[in-house]
Motif scaffolding. Structure first.
Motif, PDB file in Angstrom:
ATOM      1  N   GLN A  41       0.826  -1.211   0.000  1.00 29.54           N
ATOM      2  CA  GLN A  41       0.000   0.000   0.000  1.00 29.54           C
ATOM      3  C   GLN A  41       0.859   1.260   0.000  1.00 29.54           C
ATOM      4  N   LYS A  42       1.945   1.235   0.736  1.00 27.68           N
ATOM      5  CA  LYS A  42       2.856   2.377   0.745  1.00 27.68           C
ATOM      6  C   LYS A  42       3.423   2.627  -0.644  1.00 27.68           C
ATOM      7  N   VAL A  43       3.889   1.575  -1.281  1.00 26.56           N
ATOM      8  CA  VAL A  43       4.484   1.740  -2.608  1.00 26.56           C
ATOM      9  C   VAL A  43       3.429   2.235  -3.599  1.00 26.56           C
ATOM     10  N   GLY A  44       2.204   1.766  -3.477  1.00 25.72           N
ATOM     11  CA  GLY A  44       1.139   2.275  -4.339  1.00 25.72           C
ATOM     12  C   GLY A  44       0.977   3.775  -4.226  1.00 25.72           C
ATOM     13  N   GLN A  45       1.121   4.309  -3.006  1.00 26.97           N
ATOM     14  CA  GLN A  45       0.974   5.748  -2.793  1.00 26.97           C
ATOM     15  C   GLN A  45       2.010   6.568  -3.554  1.00 26.97           C
ATOM     16  N   LEU A  46       3.100   5.955  -3.927  1.00 29.70           N
ATOM     17  CA  LEU A  46       4.175   6.684  -4.608  1.00 29.70           C
ATOM     18  C   LEU A  46       3.843   6.990  -6.061  1.00 29.70           C
ATOM     19  N   PHE A  47       2.828   6.338  -6.628  1.00 29.53           N
ATOM     20  CA  PHE A  47       2.591   6.420  -8.059  1.00 29.53           C
ATOM     21  C   PHE A  47       1.355   7.242  -8.397  1.00 29.53           C
ATOM     22  N   VAL A  48       1.486   8.031  -9.460  1.00 28.52           N
ATOM     23  CA  VAL A  48       0.371   8.763 -10.061  1.00 28.52           C
ATOM     24  C   VAL A  48       0.273   8.264 -11.501  1.00 28.52           C
ATOM     25  N   THR A  49      -0.855   7.695 -11.846  1.00 35.24           N
ATOM     26  CA  THR A  49      -0.974   7.056 -13.155  1.00 35.24           C
ATOM     27  C   THR A  49      -2.011   7.736 -14.039  1.00 35.24           C
ATOM     28  N   HIS A  50      -1.815   7.616 -15.337  1.00 36.23           N
ATOM     29  CA  HIS A  50      -2.874   7.940 -16.275  1.00 36.23           C
ATOM     30  C   HIS A  50      -3.869   6.784 -16.273  1.00 36.23           C
ATOM     31  N   LEU A  51      -5.006   6.983 -16.850  1.00 30.52           N
ATOM     32  CA  LEU A  51      -5.952   5.917 -17.129  1.00 30.52           C
ATOM     33  C   LEU A  51      -6.773   6.334 -18.334  1.00 30.52           C
ATOM     34  N   ASN A  52      -7.559   5.419 -18.864  1.00 28.13           N
ATOM     35  CA  ASN A  52      -8.219   5.654 -20.141  1.00 28.13           C
ATOM     36  C   ASN A  52      -9.735   5.581 -19.980  1.00 28.13           C
ATOM     37  N   GLY A  53     -10.411   6.625 -20.460  1.00 25.80           N
ATOM     38  CA  GLY A  53     -11.860   6.614 -20.436  1.00 25.80           C
ATOM     39  C   GLY A  53     -12.456   7.719 -19.588  1.00 25.80           C
ATOM     40  N   GLN A  54     -13.743   7.967 -19.817  1.00 21.26           N
ATOM     41  CA  GLN A  54     -14.434   9.083 -19.180  1.00 21.26           C
ATOM     42  C   GLN A  54     -15.397   8.672 -18.073  1.00 21.26           C
ATOM     43  N   ALA A  55     -15.666   7.404 -17.944  1.00 17.96           N
ATOM     44  CA  ALA A  55     -16.576   6.934 -16.893  1.00 17.96           C
ATOM     45  C   ALA A  55     -15.876   5.866 -16.069  1.00 17.96           C
ATOM     46  N   PRO A  56     -16.099   5.836 -14.763  1.00 21.27           N
ATOM     47  CA  PRO A  56     -15.346   4.917 -13.919  1.00 21.27           C
ATOM     48  C   PRO A  56     -15.541   3.450 -14.277  1.00 21.27           C
ATOM     49  N   ASP A  57     -16.760   3.077 -14.714  1.00 21.27           N
ATOM     50  CA  ASP A  57     -17.064   1.659 -14.950  1.00 21.27           C
ATOM     51  C   ASP A  57     -17.231   1.335 -16.429  1.00 21.27           C
ATOM     52  N   GLU A  58     -16.727   2.224 -17.294  1.00 28.18           N
ATOM     53  CA  GLU A  58     -16.841   2.005 -18.738  1.00 28.18           C
ATOM     54  C   GLU A  58     -15.560   1.390 -19.275  1.00 28.18           C
ATOM     55  N   ALA A  59     -15.696   0.265 -19.962  1.00 26.41           N
ATOM     56  CA  ALA A  59     -14.522  -0.414 -20.509  1.00 26.41           C
ATOM     57  C   ALA A  59     -13.884   0.427 -21.607  1.00 26.41           C
ATOM     58  N   HIS A  60     -12.559   0.438 -21.612  1.00 22.75           N
ATOM     59  CA  HIS A  60     -11.799   1.145 -22.642  1.00 22.75           C
ATOM     60  C   HIS A  60     -10.674   0.207 -23.080  1.00 22.75           C
ATOM     61  N   PRO A  61     -10.528  -0.018 -24.388  1.00 22.87           N
ATOM     62  CA  PRO A  61      -9.528  -1.009 -24.841  1.00 22.87           C
ATOM     63  C   PRO A  61      -8.108  -0.700 -24.406  1.00 22.87           C
ATOM     64  N   ASN A  62      -7.757   0.570 -24.259  1.00 22.06           N
ATOM     65  CA  ASN A  62      -6.386   0.897 -23.865  1.00 22.06           C
ATOM     66  C   ASN A  62      -6.087   0.517 -22.422  1.00 22.06           C
ATOM     67  N   ASN A  63      -7.109   0.407 -21.589  1.00 25.74           N
ATOM     68  CA  ASN A  63      -6.849  -0.025 -20.215  1.00 25.74           C
ATOM     69  C   ASN A  63      -6.375  -1.470 -20.170  1.00 25.74           C
ATOM     70  N   GLN A  64      -6.947  -2.302 -20.990  1.00 21.71           N
ATOM     71  CA  GLN A  64      -6.488  -3.689 -21.039  1.00 21.71           C
ATOM     72  C   GLN A  64      -5.040  -3.752 -21.509  1.00 21.71           C
ATOM     73  N   LYS A  65      -4.710  -2.937 -22.494  1.00 22.95           N
ATOM     74  CA  LYS A  65      -3.336  -2.910 -23.007  1.00 22.95           C
ATOM     75  C   LYS A  65      -2.362  -2.349 -21.975  1.00 22.95           C
ATOM     76  N   ASP A  66      -2.752  -1.286 -21.295  1.00 24.57           N
ATOM     77  CA  ASP A  66      -1.837  -0.607 -20.366  1.00 24.57           C
ATOM     78  C   ASP A  66      -1.792  -1.266 -18.988  1.00 24.57           C
ATOM     79  N   PHE A  67      -2.950  -1.818 -18.539  1.00 25.89           N
ATOM     80  CA  PHE A  67      -3.048  -2.233 -17.136  1.00 25.89           C
ATOM     81  C   PHE A  67      -3.580  -3.648 -16.925  1.00 25.89           C
ATOM     82  N   GLY A  68      -4.055  -4.285 -17.988  1.00 23.98           N
ATOM     83  CA  GLY A  68      -4.579  -5.632 -17.840  1.00 23.98           C
ATOM     84  C   GLY A  68      -5.977  -5.707 -17.265  1.00 23.98           C
ATOM     85  N   VAL A  69      -6.689  -4.593 -17.198  1.00 28.56           N
ATOM     86  CA  VAL A  69      -8.087  -4.552 -16.760  1.00 28.56           C
ATOM     87  C   VAL A  69      -8.852  -3.660 -17.729  1.00 28.56           C
ATOM     88  N   ASP A  70     -10.175  -3.584 -17.545  1.00 26.69           N
ATOM     89  CA  ASP A  70     -11.004  -2.916 -18.543  1.00 26.69           C
ATOM     90  C   ASP A  70     -11.343  -1.466 -18.243  1.00 26.69           C
TER      91      ASP A  70
END
Length: 568
Positions: A41-70
């Motif tokens: 959890q501490k190490v997670g706090q160190l990171f600021v990431t981009h993400l893809n898409g405009q809605a929290p629960d809307e699938a975006h193909p680039n998220n699967q490519k970048d992060f392995g989730v939708d």
């Protein structure tokens, strides 16, 4: 009212974090939260990431490519980063309307065990992620021309209130670079000035405006960038590793003052530059990975807030080391937050592995996490991460805010050369031509005239068409951008002058354009936004008087000193 997010980590620490008050309370609360976190959890706090898409629960193909989730929410749930950053580009588009942004922010906060620092680059001017209906300002160099710390602070305060209403609680602004190199391809009008004292005064004012310490729920964490100073480069760190030949003493005089002023104003965060400064650190490492460079910030300027990297996807930081090594090297140099690693999973694992091997200690991780949590505490993020989505539309782009933005912008237009202004009457037939498809049309609308955009490198056919159109105009306004590097733009201005019509040339970005061509009427707006074009039209027609002064010295065939500016 929306309830504060329930935090598993806070519950584990048997702590309810109170509003920011006294330092002892802050230290006790943040320390208890830190002690309740696992290493992961501490190490997670160190990171600021981009993400893809405009809605929290809307699938975006680039998220699967970048992060392995939708979905964006799944990115946060999987990695539990300390923060995220919003963009408005085609591949990572997170931004549509204020209500949509607020909904995205709330959804991401609900997916996070510890409230997120949600950031964007809302510098205003040429770096603006959230456009209208959010209130727009002309950017730093225009504020430098206006010479008003009060205006700078109010612009930042309005921006902060609107960002916070949308759930954005950190702004990667102000740009505190002193633009001492006219050939700078990446800073330019993002800087307040080429004068360190003026840049320092306005940087401090904007820190106060953004952070609004007396109203922490309305303020956002400010981030001065790009330390130790990106103003004297002629290369872009997005594409290469620029070199700045400053000695430490030159740095103290020329680049340090705005950062020092920001520190003294209590800034929450400072962003590093991917530049090498060999007379400060002869190793050739970019400042982001340079302990000698960052020691100037920690030791000489006495800064103990959050240090965040510029994007770790930029070429300037990736030339000397593999991507997996860069986060560890940055932490060793003194960085706290790691912005946008190329591969978030690889970056997290590299830091965890460095701790497990002893290359980094957990105590070193704790130092950075403590700073990050303290920033979140001071901004009220830990106790107030959610926003009221039903109120955002009445909080963003209010009539009061828009009127203030126009009044501030009206005070920034600079008259560099004048023969024919102000006009005795509004033109019956105005032609607006030159650079900027949208900008020429916007100004033509304010003047009640015709737009004929010719682009950044007008062809002979376009120039001839503009000259022909000028024949039936009683006023010609020609907009320029990067004129010194564009002979065709210079030719356009020269040919329009030869028509004998009243011609007003306007530098709509860097003011260095005014050194070129013999136009008898030269104005500078430092911005091509609609609010700047409205101010320009008001100056041309005499509704307001030009009050701006050049915030940089302008070299070239016809040079102008810092502070030059005409009135009428």
């Amino acid at each position: 009212m929306l309830r504060p997010l329930a935090l598993a980590a806070l519950a584990a620490a048997s702590l309810v974090v109170p509003p920011a008050t006294a330092d002892p309370v802050q230290a006790q609360s943040v320390g208890a939260l830190l002690r309740g976190l696992t290493l992961e959890q501490k190490v997670g706090q160190l990171f600021v990431t981009h993400l893809n898409g405009q809605a929290p629960d809307e699938a975006h193909p680039n998220n699967q490519k970048d992060f392995g989730v939708d979905t964006p929410a799944e990115v946060v749930a999987k990695y539990q980063p300390g923060g995220v950053i919003y963009f408005n580009n085609s591949s990572r588009d997170n931004i549509d309307t204020p209500r949509q942004i607020a909904h995205l922010s709330n959804g991401l906060q609900r997916a996070s065990r510890i409230p997120l620092a949600i950031a964007t680059d809302q510098e205003m001017g040429i770096v603006t992620r959230i456009g209208a209906p959010a209130t727009q300002f002309p950017g730093n160099m225009a504020l430098g021309a206006g010479r008003s710390a009060a205006d700078a602070e109010r612009a930042a305060a309005i921006t902060a209130r609107e960002l916070r209403a949308m759930g954005v609680n950190q702004n990667f602004a102000p740009d505190a670079d002193v633009n001492s190199n006219p050939a700078n391809p990446v800073i330019g009008v993002r800087s307040y000035s080429g004068d360190p004292a003026l840049a320092a005064e306005l940087a401090a004012a904007q820190v106060r405006g953004y952070q609004q310490r007396f109203l922490s729920r309305h303020g956002v964490a400010a981030t001065a960038k790009h330390f130790p100073g990106h103003g004297d480069t002629d290369e872009d760190s997005h594409t290469t590793l620029p070199k700045v030949d400053r000695t430490v003493e030159q740095w103290r005089q020329l680049d340090a003052p705005p950062f020092k002023a920001a520190v003294e104003a209590g800034i929450d965060s400072i962003m590093t530059a991917h530049i090498k400064v060999p007379k400060i650190d002869p190793s050739g490492e970019p400042a982001t990975l340079s302990k000698p460079a960052l020691d100037l910030l920690r030791r000489e300027l006495g800064y103990d807030g959050v240090i965040i990297t510029d994007s770790l996807q930029m070429a300037g930081v990736r030339q000397l080391h593999p991507d997996a090594e860069i986060p560890v090297l940055a932490l060793k140099a003194g960085v706290d937050q790691l912005l946008m690693p190329m591969n978030l999973g690889v970056a997290v694992e590299s830091v965890l592995a460095a701790v497990r091997s002893g290359e980094l200690t957990e105590e070193r991780i704790d130092q950075s996490v403590l700073r990050i949590l303290r920033m979140k505490f001071l901004r009220g993020i830990l106790t107030g991460p959610l926003v009221d989505e039903d109120k955002v539309d009445t909080a963003v782009g209010t009539p009061e805010h828009l009127a203030a933005a126009q009044a501030i912008t009206d005070r920034t237009v600079t008259a560099v050369r004048n023969r024919d202004l102000p006009l005795a009457a509004k033109p019956a037939a105005a032609l607006v031509t030159g650079w900027g498809e949208t900008t020429t049309r916007t100004l033509a609308g304010f003047l009640g005239g015709t737009a004929l955009p010719t682009g950044s490198a007008p062809t002979e056919t376009q120039i001839a068409a503009a000259v022909q159109a000028a024949g039936s105009a009683d006023l010609v306004v020609v907009l320029t951008n990067a004129l010194s590097r564009q002979p065709a733009q210079q030719a356009l201005v020269t040919r329009l002058l030869a028509t004998g019509k009243t011609v007003v040339a306007v530098a709509v970005q860097n003011p260095y354009d005014v050194a070129y061509t013999a136009a008898p009427n030269w104005l500078a707006t430092y911005s091509y936004s609609a609010v700047s074009m409205a101010a320009l039209a008001r100056v041309i027609t005499g509704e307001v008087r030009p009050a701006g002064k050049l915030p940089v010295a302008v070299p070239g065939p016809t040079s102008y000193p810092f502070g030059h500016g005409l009135g009428w």
